[in-house]
Write a protein that holds these residues in place. Structure first.
Motif, PDB file in Angstrom:
ATOM      1  N   LEU A  66      25.220  44.533  41.240  1.00 33.86           N
ATOM      2  CA  LEU A  66      25.450  45.959  41.016  1.00 33.86           C
ATOM      3  C   LEU A  66      26.836  46.396  41.481  1.00 33.86           C
ATOM      4  O   LEU A  66      27.558  47.094  40.748  1.00 33.86           O
ATOM      5  CB  LEU A  66      24.351  46.772  41.715  1.00 33.86           C
ATOM      6  CG  LEU A  66      24.262  48.254  41.441  1.00 33.86           C
ATOM      7  CD1 LEU A  66      24.148  48.544  39.948  1.00 33.86           C
ATOM      8  CD2 LEU A  66      23.077  48.847  42.175  1.00 33.86           C
ATOM      9  N   ALA A  67      27.248  45.999  42.663  1.00 34.56           N
ATOM     10  CA  ALA A  67      28.554  46.400  43.191  1.00 34.56           C
ATOM     11  C   ALA A  67      29.692  45.850  42.333  1.00 34.56           C
ATOM     12  O   ALA A  67      30.697  46.535  42.120  1.00 34.56           O
ATOM     13  CB  ALA A  67      28.709  45.931  44.634  1.00 34.56           C
ATOM     14  N   ALA A  97       1.307  52.371  51.975  1.00 36.84           N
ATOM     15  CA  ALA A  97       1.502  52.934  53.308  1.00 36.84           C
ATOM     16  C   ALA A  97       1.155  54.413  53.293  1.00 36.84           C
ATOM     17  O   ALA A  97       1.256  55.089  52.267  1.00 36.84           O
ATOM     18  CB  ALA A  97       2.949  52.741  53.751  1.00 36.84           C
ATOM     19  N   LYS A  98       0.735  54.925  54.427  1.00 34.54           N
ATOM     20  CA  LYS A  98       0.445  56.356  54.569  1.00 34.54           C
ATOM     21  C   LYS A  98       1.725  57.157  54.280  1.00 34.54           C
ATOM     22  O   LYS A  98       2.831  56.685  54.555  1.00 34.54           O
ATOM     23  CB  LYS A  98      -0.072  56.676  55.964  1.00 34.54           C
ATOM     24  CG  LYS A  98      -1.357  55.957  56.319  1.00 34.54           C
ATOM     25  CD  LYS A  98      -2.504  56.470  55.483  1.00 34.54           C
ATOM     26  CE  LYS A  98      -3.794  55.776  55.864  1.00 34.54           C
ATOM     27  NZ  LYS A  98      -4.781  55.791  54.815  1.00 34.54           N
ATOM     28  N   PRO A  99       1.589  58.367  53.726  1.00 34.15           N
ATOM     29  CA  PRO A  99       2.769  59.129  53.300  1.00 34.15           C
ATOM     30  C   PRO A  99       3.876  59.291  54.347  1.00 34.15           C
ATOM     31  O   PRO A  99       5.053  59.130  54.016  1.00 34.15           O
ATOM     32  CB  PRO A  99       2.183  60.481  52.891  1.00 34.15           C
ATOM     33  CG  PRO A  99       0.800  60.142  52.434  1.00 34.15           C
ATOM     34  CD  PRO A  99       0.336  59.043  53.365  1.00 34.15           C
ATOM     35  N   ALA A 100       3.538  59.600  55.578  1.00 35.98           N
ATOM     36  CA  ALA A 100       4.582  59.807  56.595  1.00 35.98           C
ATOM     37  C   ALA A 100       5.380  58.530  56.842  1.00 35.98           C
ATOM     38  O   ALA A 100       6.613  58.556  56.949  1.00 35.98           O
ATOM     39  CB  ALA A 100       3.968  60.317  57.894  1.00 35.98           C
ATOM     40  N   VAL A 101       4.685  57.407  56.917  1.00 40.96           N
ATOM     41  CA  VAL A 101       5.345  56.109  57.127  1.00 40.96           C
ATOM     42  C   VAL A 101       6.150  55.740  55.884  1.00 40.96           C
ATOM     43  O   VAL A 101       7.307  55.305  55.967  1.00 40.96           O
ATOM     44  CB  VAL A 101       4.298  55.015  57.444  1.00 40.96           C
ATOM     45  CG1 VAL A 101       4.933  53.633  57.461  1.00 40.96           C
ATOM     46  CG2 VAL A 101       3.605  55.317  58.760  1.00 40.96           C
ATOM     47  N   ALA A 102       5.548  55.926  54.717  1.00 42.45           N
ATOM     48  CA  ALA A 102       6.217  55.587  53.457  1.00 42.45           C
ATOM     49  C   ALA A 102       7.504  56.391  53.281  1.00 42.45           C
ATOM     50  O   ALA A 102       8.529  55.848  52.846  1.00 42.45           O
ATOM     51  CB  ALA A 102       5.271  55.832  52.290  1.00 42.45           C
ATOM     52  N   GLN A 103       7.468  57.659  53.635  1.00 43.49           N
ATOM     53  CA  GLN A 103       8.656  58.493  53.484  1.00 43.49           C
ATOM     54  C   GLN A 103       9.800  57.993  54.367  1.00 43.49           C
ATOM     55  O   GLN A 103      10.954  57.932  53.929  1.00 43.49           O
ATOM     56  CB  GLN A 103       8.342  59.953  53.801  1.00 43.49           C
ATOM     57  CG  GLN A 103       9.516  60.864  53.546  1.00 43.49           C
ATOM     58  CD  GLN A 103       9.158  62.339  53.666  1.00 43.49           C
ATOM     59  OE1 GLN A 103       8.181  62.702  54.308  1.00 43.49           O
ATOM     60  NE2 GLN A 103       9.937  63.189  53.047  1.00 43.49           N
ATOM     61  N   GLU A 104       9.487  57.637  55.593  1.00 40.98           N
ATOM     62  CA  GLU A 104      10.530  57.121  56.490  1.00 40.98           C
ATOM     63  C   GLU A 104      11.103  55.799  55.978  1.00 40.98           C
ATOM     64  O   GLU A 104      12.314  55.574  56.028  1.00 40.98           O
ATOM     65  CB  GLU A 104       9.992  56.960  57.915  1.00 40.98           C
ATOM     66  CG  GLU A 104       9.854  58.273  58.643  1.00 40.98           C
ATOM     67  CD  GLU A 104      11.152  59.079  58.655  1.00 40.98           C
ATOM     68  OE1 GLU A 104      12.218  58.533  59.002  1.00 40.98           O
ATOM     69  OE2 GLU A 104      11.097  60.266  58.292  1.00 40.98           O
ATOM     70  N   LEU A 105      10.241  54.920  55.481  1.00 43.59           N
ATOM     71  CA  LEU A 105      10.712  53.638  54.950  1.00 43.59           C
ATOM     72  C   LEU A 105      11.523  53.846  53.674  1.00 43.59           C
ATOM     73  O   LEU A 105      12.534  53.160  53.449  1.00 43.59           O
ATOM     74  CB  LEU A 105       9.543  52.695  54.707  1.00 43.59           C
ATOM     75  CG  LEU A 105       8.880  52.180  55.980  1.00 43.59           C
ATOM     76  CD1 LEU A 105       7.595  51.434  55.657  1.00 43.59           C
ATOM     77  CD2 LEU A 105       9.842  51.289  56.765  1.00 43.59           C
ATOM     78  N   TYR A 106      11.127  54.779  52.847  1.00 41.94           N
ATOM     79  CA  TYR A 106      11.880  55.123  51.637  1.00 41.94           C
ATOM     80  C   TYR A 106      13.277  55.602  52.017  1.00 41.94           C
ATOM     81  O   TYR A 106      14.290  55.136  51.477  1.00 41.94           O
ATOM     82  CB  TYR A 106      11.104  56.194  50.867  1.00 41.94           C
ATOM     83  CG  TYR A 106      11.841  56.834  49.716  1.00 41.94           C
ATOM     84  CD1 TYR A 106      12.117  56.122  48.555  1.00 41.94           C
ATOM     85  CD2 TYR A 106      12.224  58.170  49.781  1.00 41.94           C
ATOM     86  CE1 TYR A 106      12.770  56.729  47.486  1.00 41.94           C
ATOM     87  CE2 TYR A 106      12.867  58.779  48.717  1.00 41.94           C
ATOM     88  CZ  TYR A 106      13.143  58.059  47.579  1.00 41.94           C
ATOM     89  OH  TYR A 106      13.780  58.658  46.530  1.00 41.94           O
ATOM     90  N   ARG A 107      13.350  56.515  52.945  1.00 42.87           N
ATOM     91  CA  ARG A 107      14.658  57.027  53.400  1.00 42.87           C
ATOM     92  C   ARG A 107      15.511  55.905  53.985  1.00 42.87           C
ATOM     93  O   ARG A 107      16.719  55.839  53.748  1.00 42.87           O
ATOM     94  CB  ARG A 107      14.465  58.132  54.430  1.00 42.87           C
ATOM     95  CG  ARG A 107      13.973  59.420  53.840  1.00 42.87           C
ATOM     96  CD  ARG A 107      13.801  60.475  54.904  1.00 42.87           C
ATOM     97  NE  ARG A 107      13.380  61.732  54.300  1.00 42.87           N
ATOM     98  CZ  ARG A 107      12.832  62.712  54.970  1.00 42.87           C
ATOM     99  NH1 ARG A 107      12.640  62.605  56.275  1.00 42.87           N
ATOM    100  NH2 ARG A 107      12.470  63.815  54.358  1.00 42.87           N
ATOM    101  N   HIS A 108      14.881  55.036  54.765  1.00 39.32           N
ATOM    102  CA  HIS A 108      15.614  53.927  55.367  1.00 39.32           C
ATOM    103  C   HIS A 108      16.150  52.988  54.290  1.00 39.32           C
ATOM    104  O   HIS A 108      17.295  52.536  54.358  1.00 39.32           O
ATOM    105  CB  HIS A 108      14.719  53.167  56.362  1.00 39.32           C
ATOM    106  CG  HIS A 108      15.479  52.225  57.226  1.00 39.32           C
ATOM    107  ND1 HIS A 108      16.216  52.637  58.306  1.00 39.32           N
ATOM    108  CD2 HIS A 108      15.636  50.878  57.152  1.00 39.32           C
ATOM    109  CE1 HIS A 108      16.792  51.597  58.879  1.00 39.32           C
ATOM    110  NE2 HIS A 108      16.463  50.513  58.182  1.00 39.32           N
ATOM    111  N   SER A 115      24.591  51.993  52.375  1.00 39.00           N
ATOM    112  CA  SER A 115      25.523  51.380  53.333  1.00 39.00           C
ATOM    113  C   SER A 115      26.108  50.067  52.810  1.00 39.00           C
ATOM    114  O   SER A 115      27.091  49.566  53.362  1.00 39.00           O
ATOM    115  CB  SER A 115      24.834  51.142  54.677  1.00 39.00           C
ATOM    116  OG  SER A 115      23.980  50.001  54.620  1.00 39.00           O
ATOM    117  N   LEU A 116      25.542  49.528  51.744  1.00 35.91           N
ATOM    118  CA  LEU A 116      26.039  48.293  51.130  1.00 35.91           C
ATOM    119  C   LEU A 116      27.027  48.597  50.009  1.00 35.91           C
ATOM    120  O   LEU A 116      27.270  47.759  49.139  1.00 35.91           O
ATOM    121  CB  LEU A 116      24.859  47.471  50.598  1.00 35.91           C
ATOM    122  CG  LEU A 116      23.831  47.035  51.634  1.00 35.91           C
ATOM    123  CD1 LEU A 116      22.614  46.403  50.958  1.00 35.91           C
ATOM    124  CD2 LEU A 116      24.464  46.070  52.631  1.00 35.91           C
TER     125      LEU A 116
END
Length: 147
Positions: A66-67, A97-108, A115-116
């Motif tokens: 992609l880059a 994953a539960k929504p709260a966990v999934a959202q954090e992993l999605y953002r990460h 960052s790449l």
């Protein structure tokens, strides 16, 4: 984590009749966090996607990542990639994953991919989105960090 990649010549996400994200050439990436996933899992997946050679070189072979093409990524959260269809006719989604966990992993995941040096747009987590795309190839790739 699971991801479904589609090489696109254009893609966009619309929420409430408003386009909130769009890209030209690049990858539309649907991602799904699973219960066992961690930020390290999200980084591993982002690193893999950034390195995948899914784009044609001058000889028309898929040798560029992609880059190298100057393309962009559009990342959309999609819990339905965790669908369990083994029984009956209604899919189950208890493997996501539960929504709260999934959202954090999605953002990460989105942050790490950015960052790449991959220009990255994203959908809206948990929203009812309309996703439009022009699949290029078509090229569609399934990734699962557990496989």
């Amino acid at each position: 984590m699971r991801a479904l990649l589609q090489r696109v010549s254009a893609a966009s996400v619309t929420v409430d009749s408003t386009v909130i994200a769009e890209i030209a050439n690049g990858l539309l990436i649907f991602v799904c966090a699973m219960p066992q996933d961690t930020p390290a899992t999200a980084e591993t997946l982002a690193n893999k996607i950034a390195k995948l050679r899914l784009f044609k070189d001058d000889a028309e072979k898929m040798n560029l990542n992609l880059a190298q093409t100057g393309g962009s990524a559009l990342v959309v959260s999609q819990f339905t990639l965790a669908a369990d269809t083994r029984r009956g006719t209604r899919p189950g989604f208890s493997k996501a994953a539960k929504p709260a966990v999934a959202q954090e992993l999605y953002r990460h995941f989105v942050h790490h991919l950015s960052s790449l040096d991959i220009p990255t747009q994203r959908g809206r987590f948990g929203a009812d989105m309309s996703v439009a795309l022009a699949n290029d190839g078509p090229v569609t790739i399934w990734l699962d960090t557990e496989e």
